[in-house]
Structure formats: structure tokens, C-alpha cells
Write an enzyme that holds these catalytic residues in place. Structure first.
Site, PDB file in Angstrom:
ATOM      1  N   TYR A  63       0.837  -1.206   0.000  1.00 46.29           N
ATOM      2  CA  TYR A  63       0.000   0.000   0.000  1.00 46.29           C
ATOM      3  C   TYR A  63       0.875   1.260   0.000  1.00 46.29           C
ATOM      4  O   TYR A  63       0.609   2.215  -0.738  1.00 46.29           O
ATOM      5  CB  TYR A  63      -0.883  -0.073   1.243  1.00 46.29           C
ATOM      6  CG  TYR A  63      -1.883   1.022   1.424  1.00 46.29           C
ATOM      7  CD1 TYR A  63      -2.992   1.148   0.589  1.00 46.29           C
ATOM      8  CD2 TYR A  63      -1.750   1.937   2.471  1.00 46.29           C
ATOM      9  CE1 TYR A  63      -3.937   2.151   0.796  1.00 46.29           C
ATOM     10  CE2 TYR A  63      -2.683   2.928   2.686  1.00 46.29           C
ATOM     11  CZ  TYR A  63      -3.777   3.037   1.845  1.00 46.29           C
ATOM     12  OH  TYR A  63      -4.704   4.024   2.054  1.00 46.29           O
ATOM     13  N   LYS A 111       0.887   4.029  -2.890  1.00 45.76           N
ATOM     14  CA  LYS A 111       0.472   5.394  -2.545  1.00 45.76           C
ATOM     15  C   LYS A 111       1.574   6.408  -2.855  1.00 45.76           C
ATOM     16  O   LYS A 111       1.286   7.539  -3.245  1.00 45.76           O
ATOM     17  CB  LYS A 111       0.065   5.467  -1.069  1.00 45.76           C
ATOM     18  CG  LYS A 111      -1.278   4.785  -0.779  1.00 45.76           C
ATOM     19  CD  LYS A 111      -2.388   5.310  -1.678  1.00 45.76           C
ATOM     20  CE  LYS A 111      -3.779   5.148  -1.132  1.00 45.76           C
ATOM     21  NZ  LYS A 111      -4.815   5.551  -2.110  1.00 45.76           N
TER      22      LYS A 111
HETATM   23  P1  NAI Z   1     -13.804   2.772   1.419  1.00 47.29           P
HETATM   24  O1  NAI Z   1     -13.502   1.320   1.409  1.00 47.29           O
HETATM   25  O2  NAI Z   1     -14.910   3.264   2.288  1.00 47.29           O
HETATM   26  O3  NAI Z   1     -14.080   3.296  -0.056  1.00 47.29           O
HETATM   27  C1  NAI Z   1     -13.336   2.872  -1.157  1.00 47.29           C
HETATM   28  C2  NAI Z   1     -14.300   2.532  -2.262  1.00 47.29           C
HETATM   29  O4  NAI Z   1     -13.536   2.154  -3.429  1.00 47.29           O
HETATM   30  C3  NAI Z   1     -15.212   1.337  -1.933  1.00 47.29           C
HETATM   31  O5  NAI Z   1     -16.565   1.719  -2.009  1.00 47.29           O
HETATM   32  C4  NAI Z   1     -14.830   0.283  -2.957  1.00 47.29           C
HETATM   33  O6  NAI Z   1     -15.925  -0.500  -3.410  1.00 47.29           O
HETATM   34  C5  NAI Z   1     -14.247   1.118  -4.075  1.00 47.29           C
HETATM   35  N1  NAI Z   1     -13.318   0.336  -4.909  1.00 47.29           N
HETATM   36  C6  NAI Z   1     -12.373  -0.532  -4.475  1.00 47.29           C
HETATM   37  N2  NAI Z   1     -11.726  -1.071  -5.511  1.00 47.29           N
HETATM   38  C7  NAI Z   1     -12.257  -0.521  -6.636  1.00 47.29           C
HETATM   39  C8  NAI Z   1     -11.984  -0.684  -8.019  1.00 47.29           C
HETATM   40  N3  NAI Z   1     -11.044  -1.536  -8.443  1.00 47.29           N
HETATM   41  N4  NAI Z   1     -12.702   0.043  -8.911  1.00 47.29           N
HETATM   42  C9  NAI Z   1     -13.671   0.882  -8.487  1.00 47.29           C
HETATM   43  N5  NAI Z   1     -13.979   1.065  -7.175  1.00 47.29           N
HETATM   44  C10 NAI Z   1     -13.281   0.368  -6.264  1.00 47.29           C
HETATM   45  O7  NAI Z   1     -12.421   3.513   1.821  1.00 47.29           O
HETATM   46  P2  NAI Z   1     -12.052   5.034   2.104  1.00 47.29           P
HETATM   47  O8  NAI Z   1     -11.411   5.071   3.435  1.00 47.29           O
HETATM   48  O9  NAI Z   1     -13.148   5.951   1.803  1.00 47.29           O
HETATM   49  O10 NAI Z   1     -10.843   5.225   1.061  1.00 47.29           O
HETATM   50  C11 NAI Z   1     -10.839   6.113  -0.021  1.00 47.29           C
HETATM   51  C12 NAI Z   1      -9.401   6.366  -0.433  1.00 47.29           C
HETATM   52  O11 NAI Z   1      -8.704   7.058   0.619  1.00 47.29           O
HETATM   53  C13 NAI Z   1      -8.597   5.109  -0.708  1.00 47.29           C
HETATM   54  O12 NAI Z   1      -7.757   5.333  -1.828  1.00 47.29           O
HETATM   55  C14 NAI Z   1      -7.763   4.932   0.532  1.00 47.29           C
HETATM   56  O13 NAI Z   1      -6.594   4.209   0.294  1.00 47.29           O
HETATM   57  C15 NAI Z   1      -7.497   6.387   0.890  1.00 47.29           C
HETATM   58  N6  NAI Z   1      -7.122   6.592   2.269  1.00 47.29           N
HETATM   59  C16 NAI Z   1      -8.039   6.457   3.255  1.00 47.29           C
HETATM   60  C17 NAI Z   1      -7.658   6.673   4.560  1.00 47.29           C
HETATM   61  C18 NAI Z   1      -8.643   6.620   5.669  1.00 47.29           C
HETATM   62  O14 NAI Z   1      -8.256   6.939   6.819  1.00 47.29           O
HETATM   63  N7  NAI Z   1      -9.904   6.275   5.422  1.00 47.29           N
HETATM   64  C19 NAI Z   1      -6.257   6.942   4.930  1.00 47.29           C
HETATM   65  C20 NAI Z   1      -5.396   7.142   3.804  1.00 47.29           C
HETATM   66  C21 NAI Z   1      -5.832   6.943   2.530  1.00 47.29           C
END
Ligand code: NAI
Length: 304
Positions: free
Chosen positions: A168, A172
Site C-alpha cells: 500500500y 500510494k
Molecule cells: P472505502 O472502502 O470506504 O471506499 C473505497 C471505495 O472504493 C469502496 O466503495 C470500494 O468498493 C471502491 N473500490 C475498491 N476497488 C475498486 C476498483 N477496483 N474500482 C472501483 N472502485 C473500487 O475507503 P475510504 O477510506 O473511503 O478510502 C478512499 C481512499 O482514501 C482510498 O484510496 C484509501 O486508500 C485512501 N485513504 C483512506 C484513509 C482513511 O483513513 N480512510 C487513509 C489514507 C488513505
């Protein structure tokens, strides 16, 4: 007070917008007038399982219920055709793409020794290659229109490190390198590319942080910074921002003043380098470079 930030007439594509942070960006952009493509594959947290329409459809319904405009897309960002289809969805529904938020993400955490090639690859495919797959067709449309706002999503795990997340963290930080060059290629077309490192309660973090902390870390806190980066008023490009709660700050690659060892003609010995270690490792007087040419000029200037 600053002018109200609006997105009337703008078309926004948000990947992984069926839940968590992406959902909040979609709702907030739509509230302020943007037409939104809500992409979400609807797979499991680790990227497994067949895609489901439900998450994207639910967010589209929410946007429509408040009088906004949105269409769903269920493509997988990790596939080349998936990225193309996401942008085709925007162009056929709304005619163009002005804003792209690369947000879709999964996790496959394992300590490095326990990790394997599959866990490495799928995380790189979704986060890094996924951003490439969607950004390329979007960038081409933005270039034609002379306008674009792109937001990449990195992580503090990449910027600073986090045990058990080598895959990851690499993916990133790859996005930061991607931005560093894309900002240069987008500059003359008014395409601004920036990166956020959010922290928020979501499916990805539900079991990695204590419940009282998660309760405070609402994804809604991240959106105000992201909306600034998506706006016409955004004149910055190539920046990285940490955002969590109501705390926003900029992170950067800073280069220390270092030490000139020798005269640039005779090769210094390892001992000569060791003797200057304190200066070489110091970040005092550090500066940022906006492209490799500037850094190279800095090197050459020491010996001119
Ligand atoms: P989440 O799991 O709630 O949302 C991510 C969404 O992306 C999900 O709804 C999932 O179905 C969708 N997804 C996954 N693979 C996919 C694909 N191949 N094609 C299309 N859609 C896909 O997670 P969250 O926390 O909202 O994460 C959003 C972004 O923020 C991610 O890139 C994550 O790595 C990043 N992030 C989040 C942090 C946090 O504290 N929540 C910390 C640092 C980064």
C-alpha cells in the site's frame, strides 16, 4: 469571507464513490452544482468478490433526492477498459470531464515476510495502475478543453511508513511521483494536479483505529480541502495535503543543503563522505524543487 465555491456546469468523476470518502466528495460536489459520475465496483474491502451495483446506485439516488445530477458507473479502475469506460460514462452523460478524484482503494495488509506477489500486485493495480487507467482518458479530454482539476489520494502510510503496509505504501507513493510529473504536463492546459493524504473513519479503517477515535474522524472533514482543490480558484499544482478532522497541512519532498565534499574533479573517499555525514543528513536550509531540472542546476551550481 471567501467567495462561495460552486461547480455549476462542471463534470466530476469520483472513483470508489459508493462509500467512505468518495461518497462524501460526490455529495458535496453535487450540492454545489457539479454533475457527478459515481464510480464504484462494489467489491469487498480487500478487492475480492464480484462487483455490485448497489454502492454507486445508492449514492446516485442520494444525489438525485437532493435535486442534484449524477450517473452511476460500476467499472473496475484496475482494468484499462474500466478506466476508459468510466470517462466514457462522463462524456456520454455530461459531455466532458472537468474534475477527477482518484479515490478507489483496497487493502491487503501483511507484514513484509508474510506478504506475497498477489497481495503486492492487486494493491498496485487498484491504487496506482487504477489511477493511470482513469487519469489518461480524463487528461486527454481535459487537455482538449483547456481545463482540469485532478486529485490523487495518497496516504500517511506512504508518506511516512506503516508497519504491515509495504504494498500500500509503495502504491500510494507511486501516486505522488505520478502527480509530480503530471503537474508539469498539465500546466499549460490549466490542469492542476494535487494529492491528499486523508484520515477518516471508513470500511478501510474500521478495524485499525479505536472506536472513539473513529467516531471523531468523519470523512466530511476531508471534503472541504478536496473541494478547494477541485475548484476553479485552485491555482496550486503538485501539492500534497494531510487532511483529518479540521486540520489541514502541506507535506513536501524537501532537500537539505547538504555538503560539498571535494572539488567536483577528484572522487572523494568514503571516509571524506563519512566526515560530512552530519551535514549530508541535515535538512536545515532545506528547499523544494518543482522539477528535476531545477535540482540538477542546484547540483551544478556548487561547482561553477
Ligand atoms: P472505502 O472502502 O470506504 O471506499 C473505497 C471505495 O472504493 C469502496 O466503495 C470500494 O468498493 C471502491 N473500490 C475498491 N476497488 C475498486 C476498483 N477496483 N474500482 C472501483 N472502485 C473500487 O475507503 P475510504 O477510506 O473511503 O478510502 C478512499 C481512499 O482514501 C482510498 O484510496 C484509501 O486508500 C485512501 N485513504 C483512506 C484513509 C482513511 O483513513 N480512510 C487513509 C489514507 C488513505
Amino acid at each position: 469571507m471567501a467567495n462561495k465555491i460552486r461547480f455549476d456546469g462542471r463534470v466530476a468523476v469520483i472513483t470508489g464513490a459508493g462509500a467512505g470518502l468518495g461518497r462524501v466528495y460526490a455529495l458535496e460536489l453535487a450540492k454545489r452544482g457539479a454533475k457527478v459520475v459515481v464510480n464504484d465496483l462494489g467489491s469487498a474491502r480487500d478487492g475480492s468478490g464480484v462487483g455490485a451495483a448497489a454502492p454507486a446506485d445508492t449514492v446516485v439516488k442520494e444525489i438525485k433526492a437532493m435535486g442534484g445530477e449524477a450517473v452511476p458507473n460500476y467499472d473496475n479502475v484496475a482494468i484499462t477498459e474500466g478506466g476508459e469506460n468510466i470517462i466514457k460514462t462522463a462524456i456520454s452523460a455530461f459531455g466532458k470531464v472537468d474534475i477527477l478524484i482518484n479515490n478507489a482503494g483496497i487493502l491487503r495488509d501483511k507484514s513484509f515476510v508474510k506478504s506475497d506477489r498477489e497481495n503486492w500486485q492487486i494493491v498496485i493495480d487498484v491504487h496506482l495502475t487504477g489511477a493511470f487507467n482513469v487519469t489518461r482518458p480524463a487528461f486527454i479530454n481535459m487537455k482538449d478543453n483547456g481545463y482540469g482539476r485532478i486529485v490523487m489520494t495518497t496516504s500517511a502510510a506512504g508518506l511516512y511508513g506503516n508497519f504491515g503496509q509495504t504494498n500500500y505504501s509503495a502504491a500510494k507513493m507511486g501516486l505522488v511521483g505520478f502527480m509530480n510529473t503530471l503537474k508539469l504536463e498539465g500546466a499549460k492546459y490549466n490542469i492542476k494536479v494535487n494529492t491528499i493524504a486523508p484520515v477518516a473513519a471508513s470500511r478501510l479503517t474500521e478495524d485499525v483505529m479505536p472506536p472513539d477515535m473513529l467516531q471523531k474522524l468523519k470523512p466530511e472533514f476531508v471534503a472541504p480541502l478536496v473541494l478547494n482543490l477541485c475548484s476553479e480558484n485552485c491555482n496550486d499544482s503538485g501539492y500534497i495535503f494531510n487532511c483529518a478532522l479540521g486540520y489541514y497541512n502541506r507535506a513536501a519532498m524537501v532537500t537539505g543543503a547538504g555538503a560539498v565534499v571535494g572539488n567536483g574533479t577528484d572522487i572523494p573517499s568514503p571516509e571524506d563522505v563519512a566526515a560530512q555525514w552530519k551535514k549530508i543528513t541535515s535538512l536545515e536550509g532545506g528547499k523544494e524543487f518543482s522539477q528535476v531540472g531545477d535540482q540538477l542546476m542546484d547540483v551544478m551550481s556548487k561547482f561553477s
